[in-house]
Each structure stands twice: as C-alpha cells, then as structure tokens.
Design a protein around this motif. Structure first.
Motif, PDB file in Angstrom:
ATOM      1  N   GLY A   8       6.392  -1.005  -7.761  1.00  0.00           N
ATOM      2  CA  GLY A   8       7.062  -0.692  -9.024  1.00  0.00           C
ATOM      3  C   GLY A   8       8.384  -1.419  -9.201  1.00  0.00           C
ATOM      4  N   ASN A   9       9.038  -1.800  -8.111  1.00  0.00           N
ATOM      5  CA  ASN A   9      10.315  -2.524  -8.207  1.00  0.00           C
ATOM      6  C   ASN A   9      10.093  -4.032  -8.259  1.00  0.00           C
ATOM      7  N   ASN A  10       8.833  -4.419  -8.492  1.00  0.00           N
ATOM      8  CA  ASN A  10       8.426  -5.824  -8.609  1.00  0.00           C
ATOM      9  C   ASN A  10       8.426  -6.577  -7.280  1.00  0.00           C
ATOM     10  N   LEU A  11       8.644  -5.863  -6.190  1.00  0.00           N
ATOM     11  CA  LEU A  11       8.519  -6.518  -4.889  1.00  0.00           C
ATOM     12  C   LEU A  11       7.037  -6.842  -4.675  1.00  0.00           C
ATOM     13  N   SER A  12       6.772  -8.075  -4.264  1.00  0.00           N
ATOM     14  CA  SER A  12       5.382  -8.487  -4.118  1.00  0.00           C
ATOM     15  C   SER A  12       5.085  -8.817  -2.656  1.00  0.00           C
ATOM     16  N   LEU A  13       3.964  -8.318  -2.156  1.00  0.00           N
ATOM     17  CA  LEU A  13       3.609  -8.487  -0.752  1.00  0.00           C
ATOM     18  C   LEU A  13       2.184  -9.003  -0.653  1.00  0.00           C
ATOM     19  N   VAL A  14       1.905  -9.751   0.418  1.00  0.00           N
ATOM     20  CA  VAL A  14       0.547 -10.258   0.586  1.00  0.00           C
ATOM     21  C   VAL A  14      -0.135  -9.525   1.741  1.00  0.00           C
ATOM     22  N   GLY A  15      -1.372  -9.128   1.513  1.00  0.00           N
ATOM     23  CA  GLY A  15      -2.175  -8.502   2.564  1.00  0.00           C
ATOM     24  C   GLY A  15      -3.552  -9.118   2.550  1.00  0.00           C
ATOM     25  N   GLU A  16      -4.450  -8.539   3.323  1.00  0.00           N
ATOM     26  CA  GLU A  16      -5.826  -9.029   3.327  1.00  0.00           C
ATOM     27  C   GLU A  16      -6.751  -7.917   2.890  1.00  0.00           C
ATOM     28  N   SER A  17      -7.785  -8.305   2.150  1.00  0.00           N
ATOM     29  CA  SER A  17      -8.666  -7.292   1.615  1.00  0.00           C
ATOM     30  C   SER A  17     -10.023  -7.875   1.316  1.00  0.00           C
ATOM     31  N   LEU A  18     -11.033  -7.060   1.402  1.00  0.00           N
ATOM     32  CA  LEU A  18     -12.374  -7.455   0.982  1.00  0.00           C
ATOM     33  C   LEU A  18     -12.842  -6.462  -0.066  1.00  0.00           C
ATOM     34  N   PHE A  19     -12.059  -6.327  -1.126  1.00  0.00           N
ATOM     35  CA  PHE A  19     -12.447  -5.415  -2.193  1.00  0.00           C
ATOM     36  C   PHE A  19     -12.575  -6.208  -3.472  1.00  0.00           C
ATOM     37  N   THR A  20     -13.658  -5.995  -4.199  1.00  0.00           N
ATOM     38  CA  THR A  20     -13.862  -6.807  -5.393  1.00  0.00           C
ATOM     39  C   THR A  20     -14.005  -5.942  -6.639  1.00  0.00           C
ATOM     40  N   GLY A  21     -13.604  -4.691  -6.528  1.00  0.00           N
ATOM     41  CA  GLY A  21     -13.794  -3.750  -7.638  1.00  0.00           C
ATOM     42  C   GLY A  21     -12.823  -3.949  -8.778  1.00  0.00           C
ATOM     43  N   LYS A  22     -12.665  -2.897  -9.567  1.00  0.00           N
ATOM     44  CA  LYS A  22     -12.022  -3.047 -10.873  1.00  0.00           C
ATOM     45  C   LYS A  22     -10.541  -2.695 -10.909  1.00  0.00           C
ATOM     46  N   TYR A  23     -10.024  -2.011  -9.918  1.00  0.00           N
ATOM     47  CA  TYR A  23      -8.694  -1.404 -10.047  1.00  0.00           C
ATOM     48  C   TYR A  23      -7.551  -2.384 -10.250  1.00  0.00           C
ATOM     49  N   GLN A  24      -7.891  -3.652 -10.408  1.00  0.00           N
ATOM     50  CA  GLN A  24      -6.827  -4.639 -10.399  1.00  0.00           C
ATOM     51  C   GLN A  24      -5.845  -4.499 -11.558  1.00  0.00           C
ATOM     52  N   ASP A  25      -4.574  -4.753 -11.240  1.00  0.00           N
ATOM     53  CA  ASP A  25      -3.498  -4.815 -12.228  1.00  0.00           C
ATOM     54  C   ASP A  25      -3.208  -3.494 -12.939  1.00  0.00           C
ATOM     55  N   LYS A  26      -3.628  -2.376 -12.340  1.00  0.00           N
ATOM     56  CA  LYS A  26      -3.307  -1.077 -12.930  1.00  0.00           C
ATOM     57  C   LYS A  26      -2.321  -0.395 -11.992  1.00  0.00           C
TER      58      LYS A  26
END
Ligand SMILES: *[C@@H]1O[C@H](CO)[C@@H](O)[C@H](O)[C@H]1NC(C)=O
Ligand SMILES: *[C@@H]1O[C@H](CO)[C@@H](O)[C@H](O)[C@H]1NC(C)=O
Ligand SMILES: *[C@@H]1O[C@H](CO)[C@@H](O)[C@H](O)[C@H]1NC(C)=O
Ligand SMILES: *[C@@H]1O[C@H](CO)[C@@H](O)[C@H](O)[C@H]1NC(C)=O
Ligand SMILES: *[C@@H]1O[C@H](CO)[C@@H](O)[C@H](O)[C@H]1NC(C)=O
Ligand SMILES: *[C@@H]1O[C@H](CO)[C@@H](O)[C@H](O)[C@H]1NC(C)=O
Length: 765
Positions: A351-369
C-alpha cells in the motif's frame, strides 16, 4: 520399510511395515548357464511344492519367477512356510518383501544439448536413435504428444520386450516410441489387498494415473512438442534429452504412491532380458538404508550392471541435511538435483508503493487488486502454537480473522513448505499468501490462491510495514518467466546430501542435474486443482526429475561408445562434471544459509554431456570389483553368492575399500597416512601424456606417483598411487580437494574428501 517416488510436490510418506508381511522373496542357488528360462521356472515350482505339499498350492502361491539376472521367486507364504523354505538346500535366502513408497525443456538448452547444433553429442548420436531407455515408474500416458513416433527409427531387432495390454491400454498404445509396456502389481496387492479404485483413480495397466511416470519418461526421451507450456509459463519446445530413443515402460508404482520390492525386482528381471540400454529409477526409500544385499534396487541394479546396463537413480529429497543420500550402491549412478537458469518472478506492491520481487507459480486472476494483508501470528487460532501459526502450519489460523485477507507466513524449522502454508491459508478462506523463506529456486505450486515466495529480508520489511500501518494493503502483479545467464546452477535445497550412511567411502551423489521447476508431459486424468482442470504438461521439482536427465545422457553416451561399461560411463560423467559457473565462481548449495557446494552436495559436479562423451581417461570396474566391495562391506559368503549368482567365497579381504576403482577418493578415517591405488584407461588419442595436478584438501598433504602418465598404442591402462598424509589434526571434519590429470585437452577431475581422525580422541566402537 517403504519406497516412494522422489517427486517433491507429491511426496507420499506412507511407510509400509514389514510386520505381517505375506510376500517373501526367495533366492535360489547358482543358476546353471544356458538353462532354459522355462526350466528355471519349473525348478521354482518344485522347490515351493516340496514345502507347501502340492504343485497346485505352489502355483497359487508363486507371484514371480525371476530368471534372468538371478534365480529366485516371490511367493505368498506364512512365516512358518518361509522358515521351512529357508531350510531347503537349493534355497540360499528368504527375505520378507518390502514396500517402497513413491518419491522442459529449457534444461537441455541449458546443458548445451541443442538438436540444431551441427556438432556435439546430439548430432553424433542422432539424438539417441536406436537406444532403449527402460523407465521403472508409474506408467505412461501414451496419447501425450511427447510420445508420437513420427521421427522415430525402426524398433531395434535386439528388442525382446512386449507391449502388454490392460485397462485402457491396448497394443495400439505402443508405437515406435513406446516399444514396451509392462505392469507389476502382484507384490503390491499381496501386501495391501486389491487396489481400491474408490480411493484413487488407477488403471490396471501401464496407463499412468498420476503423471509422475509420464513426466520422467518424456524428460528422458520425449519427442519434441512445439508450443508446450504450463498455463503459459515456461513455454517453448518440450523435448526429451534423447528425443529419438525408444522407451520401455515398467509400471511398478501405483497411484497410492507405493511400490513393492517384489514388483521392482520382477521389472529389473524383465528389463535385463528385454534388451534396454539404460534403466531410469526415480524412487527409493528413506534412511536407515537396508544392506545392499537386502535392497531390491541394489540387487536389481547389480544384475543389470553385470549385463552392461547402466542404472540411474535419484538421490532422494531429504536435503539439505548430511547423510541423507539414498540409492548409494557403487554400481549405480546416483543423481542429485540442481536449479537451472529459469525462474518465475512475481511482483508484490504494498500500500505504501514499496515494490518487492518474489517467485510464484500462480496464473490466476487476482492480479492488480488490493487486499488487506495480515501477519499469521496475529491471526493464530486460539489453540495453535506461535511457531505453527507463524509458518501457517495446518489448522493454525483463525478463519474469522483470515477470511478475505492475504496472510504473511514465515518458514520455521518444523514447517518449511510454502505449499503447506498455501493450503492452510486457503482452507482458512484467505485470498493469498506471502511465504518468507531461505532462498530456494524451488517454487511451490499454488493453484487457487496466489502464493509468492520471498526471502527473509523481503518478509521482514513486509512485516515492518504491517506493524506500522493502520490499514496494510498488498497487490500481486503478473508473473514472468525469466531465462538467462544471470543465474548459475545451484544444488537444490531438497536434494539429498552425502556422505553415504551405508558406505561412506563411496562418493554419493555422483552428479547433479536439473531437477527444479521442470516442465514435461503429465497425465491428464486428475484435475490439478478445483480451478485448474487437467493439464497436458506440468512443472515439477524433485530428484525424480533430475534422474531422467542423466538417463538420457547415458543413452547418448552408450550410443556414442557402445563398448563402455556402466563404470566407464559413470566415470565419464563424474570426471567431466563442472563445479564453477560461466563466470568462474564456485557453485553454491541452497540451504540455510547458502554455502559453497562440495562433493557431498554434487558429487563430481553438474553433468556436462558434451564433455562426458570425450573424458580422456576413465576409471573402469566390473563384477569382480563389486564382489570385492560386497565382501569388504562385511556380507557373508551366502549373501555375496546370492548377488553374484554363483558360489562365491570372499577373498582379498585385506584390500582397502578405498581401492575400489572409483572416479573419486573418499577417506572417512585418515590416521597419519594412507596410500590409495587407482587404474585409468585411456579412451582418448592413443599417444597421450597426462600430468597430475593436486588441489589438496585443507590439513592434508597429497602426492601422486607417478606424476606423469604416458600412454601409447600398446599401453592403454596405467596404475597410479595417491598418498594422503595429515598435516593438521583437525578432528572429525571433512575437507575437500581435487586431483586432476591433464593432457592439455582433457581435464580429468577426481574429487577428494578426507576426514582426519586423531587416535587419542577416537574410540573405535
Ligand atoms: C475402498 O475404500 C473405500 C473408501 O475408503 C471403502 O469404503 C471401501 O470399503 C474400500 N473397498 C475395499 C474393497 O477395500
Ligand atoms: C500456443 O499455446 C498457447 C496456450 O495454449 C495458445 O494460446 C497459442 O495460441 C499457441 N500458439 C500456437 C502458435 O500454437
Ligand atoms: C502510490 O502510487 C500511486 C500511483 O502512482 C499514487 O496514486 C499513490 O498516491 C501512491 N501512494 C503512496 C502511499 O505513495
Ligand atoms: C477467532 O477469532 C475470533 C475473533 O477474535 C474469536 O471470537 C474466536 O473465538 C476465534 N476462534 C478460534 C478458533 O480461535
Ligand atoms: C549371512 O548374512 C545374512 C544377513 O546378512 C544372514 O541372514 C545369514 O544367516 C548369514 N548366513 C550365514 C551362513 O552366516
Ligand atoms: C609404449 O610404451 C612402452 C613403455 O614406455 C614401451 O615399452 C613400448 O615400446 C611402447 N610401444 C609403442 C608401440 O610405442
């Protein structure tokens, strides 16, 4: 004792017990050479009838007659019948059956095995054309595109195997790719009762209901499939390493995850007879390891090796802890798992616009919400321990508080799996997981809710954000498949490590190969999750995935050098393996914390197929050496005779176990000094001069005699001696080094590991 498939995501730990066992494996004495297999079978019936009282009962009790590697049978018996059988003169030994439970393609380009290249191992061997790879696994999904036979050559005339029909599997399911298909369930059913198909989908045939066997078979020998991907991740051409090799399928493991030793022995017996070149076995059992003479995989692979067939096994998924390696017999190639230069990156924005990189194998819909994010410990169920909640262990979260939120979990000593955290959060009605863990490239699947793995540093900064914000929020953005030179191979966190707990003077694992996030064909029987249906391709991790990579390379090497023994092939793999990345940095091993990898993590190193085809020198050995090894292990004459297949008396007991002609030298107990002998065979240019170079292990002085080896057309084999002498009395710790033989073109690397034990402190048991 149980064997299981060595697949990480679906590891099923059901330890079958040996008590109340009703299947026994009966080893018979010497098999006369030249005797007809049918006559051998009659002898088995006769012996059994003499104990059971009638020929009819004998026929009903016997489940397998082993005829090719050795003489013996498996039968359903009561303990008292087994005891009486053991007294029959022709019977050498009676053992209770054991139940063993189940344990891309970018990876080939990563190893520079490119079918388009006009040179290299794939071009010289025509991608393994006319090699036959035997796979002992859960069967195969024959309709997968990986098993099309468009580009396949004729079935070799030496092939004696069969395509056995069964449930939903007819002869038409075999083709020029799948040239043999057999299944073995008698041992399994005699122990567990009839396969219960209301518990799990399974086919009484070679058809694969789980995906594991399809994955390993297509990794080893799948035909190229363009535009393969797992939900658009890792997309590209999927192909096996020896894409024109034939496959012989031996289904020995069932959808429950169990594999029976009696079934495994029968499959080895058939594979040896059928004419395979390589046997690939991605299964095993957990430590404590049984004696080699009591271990179905060691016995089966021994007979295969005696017939010139290389057996490749997975090392186990019990890393990063030491002494966890399994399948450690010196006659097999034991493969650990490494990462490749591909990763699935996912971005998290707070929420404070801090951006972090991780690893994931998820291709579902929840993106950008945007979702609310909570720390797992703050939403613990009232009866859960702090540690369980922190790691999101099963049942540890309060559903009322988790519902609708993203949960931040931290790996703990007892709960280190992102997949477990993901299941817990999902069942507590959370909408996403961020799992902080020690660095690993092994990315957990998450089908129904996003699960992003981050390192502890990122996890800690998210926790600090949660603690200092009234309404902490997070969103997940899209996942990218990233491929590139930036990432060097690392030994995977889960890959089992040496030294061997059974024979510490034999270096294990032998090599590592890609085994993390591997894309290959899958069985589309079961949906992967409620939101994702069945898939044609799947991404999996485990030493199960690393093993068929090396099986394919062995098929190629065997095709390039038909006369090489299994020991020669293993030597070529070990001495040419690499331990530094493209920038010259030493490989590291995942663990907590990271460390530089050593031979107990990777054996000789990472396999290098194009180098292995031209190793310069090889360390050969054969049946007599393996028999000496069994004697040195302390097995008695009858146990050793059972392995050798004929009456054998142990001699050479004065021999040091260090003198087995292996492409590595391990000294678990160095007291003052020891001299080790080796013999090398020149397989390079006839006239060759090799000079030695030593990287001595810390605390040890190493010298080689002679320091130069000169080969010519009449001198093809030479002996040398290596003397190890302690300099420092560093008690009880292994140190590592290398001995090289170099002729300017070939760099033959022999890994060294030495542990100094000072007599004053050391008490012999
Ligand atoms: C098979 O499993 C189901 C479910 O556990 C059970 O109800 C049934 O009795 C089992 N059948 C047999 C033949 O064991
Ligand atoms: C490749 O596969 C993806 C996903 O299955 C599909 O969307 C795309 O159209 C395919 N492309 C080609 C060239 O077949
Ligand atoms: C985050 O970035 C967005 C878009 O750039 C902006 O509208 C918002 O005010 C920023 N929020 C904070 C807390 O800086
Ligand atoms: C979950 O949390 C709610 C609200 O704090 C509480 O009323 C409830 O008792 C908790 N349930 C459990 C199982 O801990
Ligand atoms: C040989 O060793 C096995 C166990 O490894 C044992 O069962 C057997 O009794 C021994 N035989 C003799 C003759 O000592
Ligand atoms: C090979 O080397 C050996 C030992 O140096 C020597 O005796 C022999 O004559 C050589 N043979 C040939 C063919 O050069």
């Amino acid at each position: 004792m149980a064997m299981y498939l060595l697949l990480l995501a679906q590891l099923v730990l059901t330890f079958g017990s040996t008590h109340g066992s009703n299947v026994y494996i009966v080893y018979m004495g010497e098999k006369e050479s030249g005797i007809q297999p049918d006559l051998v079978k009659e002898t088995h019936h006769g012996v059994l009838a003499s104990v059971l009282g009638s020929s009819k009962e004998a026929k009903g009790s016997i489940i397998y007659s082993y005829k090719h590697g050795f003489s013996g049978f498996a039968a359903v018996l009561s303990p008292s019948q087994a005891a009486r059988l053991a007294d029959v003169p022709e019977v050498v030994r009676v053992l209770p059956n054991r139940i063993l439970n189940l344990h891309t393609t970018r990876s080939w380009d990563f190893m520079h095995l490119n079918p388009a290249a006009p040179y290299g191992l794939l071009s010289t061997t025509k991608s393994g054309q006319s090699s036959i790879i035997g796979i002992l696994d859960t069967g195969i999904w024959p309709e997968s595109e990986s098993f099309r036979d468009d580009n396949m050559g004729e079935i070799p005339s030496r092939w004696k195997g069969k395509c056995i029909e069964g449930e939903k599997f007819t002869k038409s399911n075999c083709n020029r790719k799948i040239i043999g298909a057999k299944w073995y369930i008698k041992g399994y059913e005699a122990e567990n009762g009839k396969l219960n198909k209301s518990i799990t989908i399974e086919f009484l045939s070679s058809r694969d209901a789980t995906g594991h066997g399809t994955h390993t078979a297509s990794t080893a020998a799948g035909s190229p499939v363009t535009n393969a991907s797992f939900l658009n991740l890792a997309s590209g051409i999927a192909r096996g390493g020896a894409s024109r090799a034939h496959l012989a399928v031996y289904k020995v493991c069932w959808a429950t995850g169990d594999c029976s030793a009696a079934d495994i022995l029968a499959a080895f017996d058939d594979a040896i007879h059928d004419g395979v070149d390589v046997i690939s076995v991605s299964l095993g059992q957990s430590p404590p390891l049984p004696a080699y003479v009591d271990d179905a995989l060691a016995v089966g692979s021994f007979h295969a090796a005696a017939k010139g067939i290389t057996v490749v096994c997975s090392a186990g998924n019990s890393g990063p802890f030491p002494e966890t390696v399994i399948n450690a017999a010196p006659w097999v190639v034991t493969v650990g798992a490494s990462t490749i230069d591909r990763t699935f990156l996912s971005r998290i924005v707070l929420g404070n616009n801090l951006s972090l990189v991780g690893e994931s194998l998820f291709t579902g819909k929840y993106q950008d919400k945007l979702f609310k994010i909570v720390y797992a410990e703050d939403i613990a169920a009232s009866d859960a321990s702090e540690g369980d909640a922190r790691s999101c262990n099963k049942g540890s979260l309060n559903t009322t508080l988790a519902r609708g939120n993203v949960v931040l979990c931290f790996q703990t000593r007892t709960q280190r799996m992102a997949s477990v955290a993901s299941d817990t959060v999902k069942s507590s009605q959370g909408v996403g997981v961020i799992f902080a863990q020690s660095l690993t490239k092994d990315t957990a699947f998450s089908f129904d809710i996003p699960c992003v793995q981050v390192d502890f540093e990122a996890g800690t900064s998210i926790l600090s954000y949660i603690g200092t914000t009234k309404n902490p929020l997070v969103k997940f953005t899209s996942i990218r498949t990233v491929v590139g030179k930036l990432m060097a191979p690392e030994v995977a966190y889960f890959s089992s490590r040496g030294p061997s707990s059974l024979s510490p003077f034999v270096l294990k694992p032998d090599v590592v190969a890609p085994g993390v996030n591997i894309l290959a064909s899958w069985s589309p029987v079961l949906p992967l999750s409620t939101t994702i249906g069945p898939v044609q391709f799947n991404i999996e991790s485990g030493t199960s995935m690393a093993c068929p990579h090396v099986s394919a390379i062995v098929a190629l090497l065997k095709s390039a050098h038909p006369s090489w023994s299994p020991a020669a092939i293993k030597s070529a793999l070990v001495t040419t393996a690499y331990t530094k990345d493209d920038y010259g940095f030493d490989m590291v091993a995942e663990g907590a914390p990271y460390k530089l990898a050593n031979p107990f993590d990777y054996g000789g190193g990472h396999v290098d197929p194009n180098k292995a085809v031209d190793p310069g020198l090889i360390f050969d050995s054969g049946l007599p050496d393996y028999i000496d090894f069994l004697c040195l292990m302390g097995y008695n004459n009858s146990a050793v005779s059972l392995m050798s297949g004929h009456q054998t008396y142990c001699q050479n007991l004065h021999k040091s176990p260090q003198n087995l002609n292996l492409p590595s030298i391990l000294i678990p107990k160095l007291r003052k000094h020891i001299t080790v002998a080796r013999t090398v065979t020149n397989v390079g240019p006839a006239i060759s001069i090799y000079k030695s170079r030593i990287e001595a292990p810390q605390g040890v002085a190493v010298s080689v005699k002679p320091e130069v080896l000169i080969f010519n057309s009449s001198v093809t084999k030479l002996n040398f001696k290596v003397v190890f002498r302690w300099k420092l009395k560093v008690q009880g710790r292994y140190t590592f080094g290398n001995l090289f033989w170099e002729d300017g073109i070939h760099f033959v690397k022999i890994p060294l590991a030495v542990r100094i034990l000072v007599d004053d402190f050391y008490v012999d048991a």
